[in-house]
Design a protein around this motif. Structure first.
Motif, PDB file in Angstrom:
ATOM      1  N   PRO A 145      33.591 -55.965  48.733  1.00  0.00           N
ATOM      2  CA  PRO A 145      32.780 -55.275  49.405  1.00  0.00           C
ATOM      3  C   PRO A 145      33.691 -54.155  50.305  1.00  0.00           C
ATOM      4  N   LYS A 146      33.383 -53.001  50.675  1.00  0.00           N
ATOM      5  CA  LYS A 146      34.249 -52.104  51.148  1.00  0.00           C
ATOM      6  C   LYS A 146      33.322 -51.268  52.159  1.00  0.00           C
ATOM      7  N   VAL A 185      29.393 -39.161  48.350  1.00  0.00           N
ATOM      8  CA  VAL A 185      29.204 -39.794  47.193  1.00  0.00           C
ATOM      9  C   VAL A 185      29.273 -41.486  47.435  1.00  0.00           C
ATOM     10  N   PHE A 186      29.941 -41.848  48.325  1.00  0.00           N
ATOM     11  CA  PHE A 186      30.085 -43.073  48.720  1.00  0.00           C
ATOM     12  C   PHE A 186      28.823 -43.701  49.046  1.00  0.00           C
ATOM     13  N   ARG A 187      27.751 -43.057  49.936  1.00  0.00           N
ATOM     14  CA  ARG A 187      26.856 -43.525  50.255  1.00  0.00           C
ATOM     15  C   ARG A 187      25.808 -43.393  48.913  1.00  0.00           C
ATOM     16  N   HIS A 188      25.838 -42.284  48.324  1.00  0.00           N
ATOM     17  CA  HIS A 188      24.965 -42.170  47.018  1.00  0.00           C
ATOM     18  C   HIS A 188      25.211 -43.382  46.126  1.00  0.00           C
ATOM     19  N   VAL A 211      28.090 -47.970  47.898  1.00  0.00           N
ATOM     20  CA  VAL A 211      29.422 -48.647  48.012  1.00  0.00           C
ATOM     21  C   VAL A 211      29.474 -49.541  48.999  1.00  0.00           C
ATOM     22  N   GLY A 212      29.236 -49.049  50.355  1.00  0.00           N
ATOM     23  CA  GLY A 212      29.139 -49.720  51.646  1.00  0.00           C
ATOM     24  C   GLY A 212      28.921 -48.978  52.690  1.00  0.00           C
ATOM     25  N   GLU A 240      32.960 -55.269  60.086  1.00  0.00           N
ATOM     26  CA  GLU A 240      31.959 -55.237  59.152  1.00  0.00           C
ATOM     27  C   GLU A 240      31.995 -55.686  57.723  1.00  0.00           C
ATOM     28  N   VAL A 241      33.327 -55.242  57.170  1.00  0.00           N
ATOM     29  CA  VAL A 241      33.768 -55.752  55.849  1.00  0.00           C
ATOM     30  C   VAL A 241      33.691 -57.345  55.850  1.00  0.00           C
TER      31      VAL A 241
END
Length: 218
Positions: free
Chosen positions: A92-93, A111-114, A117-118, A193-194
């Motif tokens: 996880p990230k 893009v990270f949200r799209h 990823v985390g 959180e991670v």
């Protein structure tokens, strides 16, 4: 950057890696490649794009972060751990963002949200994703910039980030008192959180199957 890496290592008891992405140009790619692949023994990672100065429209780094276990390679070192493939931090990230990240630093968290990823943690990015190009030179040696290419989401038919920025999933601000004491509230929140995600998605040791022995008769 090294202080943050050591801090994440300390707060996570060695479980998490830390990768800072200063921009989405050449130096940012160098920083990502150096630190992301050097810490692939970690169970998860805090990716930090705060103060990202932008550059290119990056999805290269995010594409590497969504890859999952495909295969493994035996280790010739006696009692050595099997090597996971593909390379990289497979756990996880979370991504740290702030109001001083923009342009490519707006697109990167989008893009990270799209790609799911985390979580995004911190404060909203500054929202300046439309490209600014120099097209018009003046006789006095100056120049005038003009807006150029803009990024949009073809599925939702919406412009991306411009004048809005990318909002965090978990808002965490910093304050002067904490900073004066050397405390990074955003970094600490990301570690918390991670680690929660790692508990839900633990990394298990990989063991090779029994070696074949075709010359041995039963």
């Amino acid at each position: 950057m090294e202080d943050n890496r050591r801090k994440v290592d300390q707060l996570s008891n060695g479980k998490l890696g830390y990768v800072w992405i200063p921009n989405t140009g050449g130096p940012g790619f160098v920083s990502f490649n150096r630190y992301y692949f050097a810490q692939q023994d970690k169970a998860g990672a805090v990716i930090d794009e705060r103060f990202n100065g932008g550059g290119l429209l990056d999805d290269y780094m995010v594409d590497l972060m969504v890859r999952r276990l495909r295969a493994a390679l035996t280790n010739e070192v006696p009692e050595g751990r099997a090597l996971r493939l593909p390379a990289g931090i497979l756990g996880p990230k979370a991504l740290l963002i702030n109001e001083m990240a923009g342009s490519g630093g707006d697109f990167f968290p989008w893009v990270f949200r799209h790609q799911q990823v985390g979580p995004l943690i911190g404060t909203r990015t500054w929202g300046g994703l439309v490209k600014s190009s120099v097209h018009y030179a003046f006789i006095d040696g100056g120049s005038m910039t003009a807006p150029d290419n803009a990024v949009f989401d073809p599925e939702k038919q919406k412009w991306v980030a411009e004048n809005e920025g990318i909002a965090p999933d978990i808002e965490q601000k910093i304050d002067a008192v904490s900073v004066s004491k050397g405390i990074d509230l955003q970094l600490e929140k990301a570690v918390q959180e991670v680690l929660k995600l790692v508990e839900k998605e633990p990394v298990h040791d990989i063991k090779h199957p029994p070696y074949s022995r075709p010359a041995v008769k039963n």
